[in-house]
Every structure is written in C-alpha cells, then in structure tokens.
Enzyme design. Sequence first.
Site, PDB file in Angstrom:
ATOM      1  N   ALA A 155       0.871  -1.176   0.000  1.00 58.06           N
ATOM      2  CA  ALA A 155       0.000   0.000   0.000  1.00 58.06           C
ATOM      3  C   ALA A 155       0.908   1.225   0.000  1.00 58.06           C
ATOM      4  CB  ALA A 155      -0.888  -0.018   1.231  1.00 58.06           C
ATOM      5  N   GLY A 184       0.672  -5.058   0.953  1.00 59.63           N
ATOM      6  CA  GLY A 184      -0.538  -5.101   0.134  1.00 59.63           C
ATOM      7  C   GLY A 184      -0.305  -5.757  -1.222  1.00 59.63           C
ATOM      8  N   GLU A 187      -0.658  -9.327  -0.588  1.00 56.48           N
ATOM      9  CA  GLU A 187      -2.086  -9.558  -0.319  1.00 56.48           C
ATOM     10  C   GLU A 187      -2.900  -9.540  -1.625  1.00 56.48           C
ATOM     11  OE1 GLU A 187      -1.866  -6.407   2.810  1.00 56.48           O
ATOM     12  OE2 GLU A 187      -3.138  -7.797   3.902  1.00 56.48           O
ATOM     13  N   GLU A 212       4.669  -5.145   7.363  1.00 56.50           N
ATOM     14  CA  GLU A 212       3.883  -4.130   8.075  1.00 56.50           C
ATOM     15  C   GLU A 212       4.358  -3.835   9.493  1.00 56.50           C
ATOM     16  OE1 GLU A 212       2.607  -6.478   6.146  1.00 56.50           O
ATOM     17  OE2 GLU A 212       1.045  -5.607   4.877  1.00 56.50           O
TER      18      GLU A 212
HETATM   19  N1  CO8 Z   1       4.578   3.206  -0.789  1.00 56.95           N
HETATM   20  C1  CO8 Z   1       4.976   4.363  -1.319  1.00 56.95           C
HETATM   21  N2  CO8 Z   1       6.154   4.504  -1.996  1.00 56.95           N
HETATM   22  C2  CO8 Z   1       6.919   3.407  -2.130  1.00 56.95           C
HETATM   23  C3  CO8 Z   1       6.552   2.145  -1.587  1.00 56.95           C
HETATM   24  C4  CO8 Z   1       5.310   2.077  -0.897  1.00 56.95           C
HETATM   25  N3  CO8 Z   1       4.871   0.919  -0.370  1.00 56.95           N
HETATM   26  N4  CO8 Z   1       7.513   1.267  -1.885  1.00 56.95           N
HETATM   27  C5  CO8 Z   1       8.465   1.929  -2.568  1.00 56.95           C
HETATM   28  N5  CO8 Z   1       8.114   3.219  -2.726  1.00 56.95           N
HETATM   29  C6  CO8 Z   1       8.858   4.283  -3.404  1.00 56.95           C
HETATM   30  C7  CO8 Z   1      10.064   4.712  -2.574  1.00 56.95           C
HETATM   31  O1  CO8 Z   1       9.699   5.638  -1.560  1.00 56.95           O
HETATM   32  C8  CO8 Z   1      10.953   5.306  -3.650  1.00 56.95           C
HETATM   33  O2  CO8 Z   1      10.466   6.606  -3.929  1.00 56.95           O
HETATM   34  P1  CO8 Z   1      11.528   7.823  -4.168  1.00 56.95           P
HETATM   35  O3  CO8 Z   1      12.296   7.400  -5.392  1.00 56.95           O
HETATM   36  O4  CO8 Z   1      10.639   8.986  -4.383  1.00 56.95           O
HETATM   37  O5  CO8 Z   1      12.391   7.874  -2.943  1.00 56.95           O
HETATM   38  C9  CO8 Z   1      10.656   4.443  -4.890  1.00 56.95           C
HETATM   39  O6  CO8 Z   1       9.420   3.780  -4.615  1.00 56.95           O
HETATM   40  C10 CO8 Z   1      11.722   3.384  -5.104  1.00 56.95           C
HETATM   41  O7  CO8 Z   1      11.880   2.666  -3.901  1.00 56.95           O
HETATM   42  P2  CO8 Z   1      13.284   2.526  -3.144  1.00 56.95           P
HETATM   43  O8  CO8 Z   1      14.182   3.666  -3.464  1.00 56.95           O
HETATM   44  O9  CO8 Z   1      13.005   2.262  -1.700  1.00 56.95           O
HETATM   45  O10 CO8 Z   1      13.848   1.211  -3.869  1.00 56.95           O
HETATM   46  P3  CO8 Z   1      14.853   0.144  -3.246  1.00 56.95           P
HETATM   47  O11 CO8 Z   1      15.267  -0.721  -4.387  1.00 56.95           O
HETATM   48  O12 CO8 Z   1      15.910   0.791  -2.432  1.00 56.95           O
HETATM   49  O13 CO8 Z   1      13.947  -0.737  -2.248  1.00 56.95           O
HETATM   50  C11 CO8 Z   1      11.969  -1.897  -1.564  1.00 56.95           C
HETATM   51  C12 CO8 Z   1      12.874  -1.477  -2.733  1.00 56.95           C
HETATM   52  C13 CO8 Z   1      12.741  -2.902  -0.683  1.00 56.95           C
HETATM   53  C14 CO8 Z   1      10.748  -2.564  -2.139  1.00 56.95           C
HETATM   54  C15 CO8 Z   1      11.607  -0.654  -0.730  1.00 56.95           C
HETATM   55  O14 CO8 Z   1      11.087   0.324  -1.613  1.00 56.95           O
HETATM   56  C16 CO8 Z   1      10.580  -0.905   0.316  1.00 56.95           C
HETATM   57  O15 CO8 Z   1      10.915  -1.462   1.376  1.00 56.95           O
HETATM   58  N6  CO8 Z   1       9.322  -0.479   0.083  1.00 56.95           N
HETATM   59  C17 CO8 Z   1       8.261  -0.541   1.045  1.00 56.95           C
HETATM   60  C18 CO8 Z   1       7.780  -1.951   1.186  1.00 56.95           C
HETATM   61  C19 CO8 Z   1       6.726  -2.005   2.255  1.00 56.95           C
HETATM   62  O16 CO8 Z   1       6.965  -1.745   3.415  1.00 56.95           O
HETATM   63  N7  CO8 Z   1       5.515  -2.379   1.844  1.00 56.95           N
HETATM   64  C20 CO8 Z   1       4.417  -2.532   2.731  1.00 56.95           C
HETATM   65  C21 CO8 Z   1       3.675  -1.257   2.836  1.00 56.95           C
HETATM   66  S1  CO8 Z   1       2.449  -1.338   4.085  1.00 56.95           S
HETATM   67  C22 CO8 Z   1       1.226  -2.206   3.375  1.00 56.95           C
HETATM   68  O17 CO8 Z   1       1.273  -2.638   2.269  1.00 56.95           O
HETATM   69  C23 CO8 Z   1       0.053  -2.366   4.239  1.00 56.95           C
HETATM   70  C24 CO8 Z   1      -0.994  -3.188   3.569  1.00 56.95           C
HETATM   71  C25 CO8 Z   1      -2.225  -3.062   4.326  1.00 56.95           C
HETATM   72  C26 CO8 Z   1      -2.869  -1.770   4.037  1.00 56.95           C
HETATM   73  C27 CO8 Z   1      -4.266  -1.960   4.257  1.00 56.95           C
HETATM   74  C28 CO8 Z   1      -4.982  -0.734   3.931  1.00 56.95           C
HETATM   75  C29 CO8 Z   1      -6.357  -0.965   4.152  1.00 56.95           C
END
Ligand code: CO8
Length: 264
Positions: free
Chosen positions: A70, A115, A118, A138
């Site tokens: 998400a 997400g 999921e 999460e």
């Molecule tokens: N949300 C928003 N932006 C994101 C997300 C995300 N989940 N994932 C990556 N991005 C963005 C980064 O912020 C980055 O943006 P910018 O270039 O502007 O800094 C761009 O995408 C590229 O990402 P990275 O620079 O971080 O790339 P890396 O290769 O260094 O890392 C990863 C890749 C490991 C995938 C890393 O981006 C990461 O850890 N992302 C987040 C993963 C995460 O925690 N996902 C779970 C989110 S919480 C969730 O999904 C809850 C679900 C339930 C919600 C229910 C709602 C009802």
Amino acid sequence: MERFGRLQTLAVSREDSATVISVARQEALNALNKAVLTELETVLDALTADGPKKPLIITGEGARAFVAGADIVEMADMNPDEALEFSRFSQRIFSKLETFPAVTIAAVNGYALGGGNELAMACDVRIAASNARFGQPEVGLGIIPGFGGTQRLARLVGMANALDLILTGRMIKAEEAFRIGLVHKVVDEGKALEEALNYAKAVMKNSPFAVVQVKKVIYATITGRDNGMEVEADLFSACFAHPDQKEGMKAFLEKRPADFQEEG
Ligand code: CO8
C-alpha cells in the site's frame, strides 16, 4: 469508464487467452494508492458485468515490482477512522477479485510486499519470476496487514509460516515462496506474464460455468473469515492511534531505521 487501454494508474489489455491488468505506478514501485484501488474496482465491476469469458491476470509494470505494498505516503498521516475506512474499502475490492467469475492469476514479476503480496493472494493462482520477493513488512511500519493478509496467508501457507512471515516482516525469495506453497510455479526472470498467459490458455479449455462453481465452493468453506476480516480492519485502524505507526512510516519516508516505543 473505458475498461481497456491505458487508464490513470492501470493498463488493461485484451490478450487471446486472458485479460491483463497491470498496475502502472512504476515511480512508486506500483504501490497501491486510493486511485489504483478505485480504478481496480471499476475495471473489476465492468469485466464482471460483461460476463468474463477469459481468465484475468494481474501484474505490475516494469521489471522491478509487482506491487511494493500500500502507498506509505498516503497512509502516513491517516487517523484511525480513515484507516478503518481504507481497510474496509480495500477488503471489499480484494473480495471482488477473489470472487471474480473466472480464474485469476497473479504474475509476480518483482517485489510483492505487504498489500502487494495480499493482492497476489486474492488471486486463485500465483506464478513468480525468479527475482520476485515476497513479504509482509507491516510490523516494521508499526501496522498490521489490512488487505485480508492476516486471513489469506494463514490459509495458504499454514499458521506457522504465516506467523513467521508476519512477525518477522522478512522478505523471502521466490524459491522459498514456492517451498511453503505461497506460489504455484517459479519461472525465469521476465517470464512470469508469459507463463501466466500459458496457464490461462490451459484453464480456458475447461467449462467456465464449472470453474465458477469450484471457486464458489472453495471460498465458501473458508469459515470464520468474515469475522477475521472485521478484526483485521479494527486492529489495522487501532495501529493508527499509536505513535509507532507515525514513527514507522516517517522513518521509511526519511530512509532511516524506525525508533519504536517500548511497550510497558
Ligand atoms: N509506498 C509508497 N512509496 C513506495 C513504496 C510504498 N509501499 N515502496 C516503494 N516506494 C517508493 C520509494 O519511496 C521510492 O520513492 P523515491 O524514489 O521517491 O524515494 C521508490 O518507490 C523506489 O523505492 P526505493 O528507493 O526504496 O527502492 P529500493 O530498491 O531501495 O527498495 C523496496 C525497494 C525494498 C521494495 C523498498 O522500496 C521498500 O521497502 N518499500 C516498502 C515496502 C513495504 O513496506 N511495503 C508494505 C507497505 S504497508 C502495506 O502494504 C500495508 C498493507 C495493508 C494496508 C491496508 C490498507 C487498508
């Protein structure tokens, strides 16, 4: 709204053996924000109303991500009421995907986190490229899965594996996802969509009516899940009343480790 073509956050194409929906937000590794979810619901409703003749494939655009979760930017400042609404809204859409009246296949071409995993789990079948990575990170953000993951993961891989993945938040490779039963097949990098199309072709030979009946009965026997979904939405919302959620998401956006409070 037109159901095929390039939409704001999705690309929807008609292939011979399947309809393919690609999440198209590569700048955020295809993270699911409200715009994506709203478009996904509109497309699913339109395809369902048409009476789908073909399987549905869900994938992510680009080589890096299926869906990296998400959208953390959008969730960072939510209050508990908004989080509850977001969880219920998203659960409703994922449930429409699960009950879609044709076979659904996730072609997982990269990160499937939070997400994203999921979303893949709300499909009937998961085909992963060898570079795919799965996880429920999460708890590291001070929240819990909120798109039905607490319910579907345990059903797919058993409670022990689900607890391991959700409590540690660790990322696993495609081979491990295959070993624990999270994905059906692992193929070479760049080949997930092609394999999903082959899979779709094979299942298209079967009776569409019988396929829908199978889905109905298999998902109908998941007892207790409605209650589980309610509890998930309530506890997802409760996380947004705790400082760890603000700290966890702020830390991600500031690209630093989170400094969580000790429970006492
Ligand atoms: N949300 C928003 N932006 C994101 C997300 C995300 N989940 N994932 C990556 N991005 C963005 C980064 O912020 C980055 O943006 P910018 O270039 O502007 O800094 C761009 O995408 C590229 O990402 P990275 O620079 O971080 O790339 P890396 O290769 O260094 O890392 C990863 C890749 C490991 C995938 C890393 O981006 C990461 O850890 N992302 C987040 C993963 C995460 O925690 N996902 C779970 C989110 S919480 C969730 O999904 C809850 C679900 C339930 C919600 C229910 C709602 C009802």
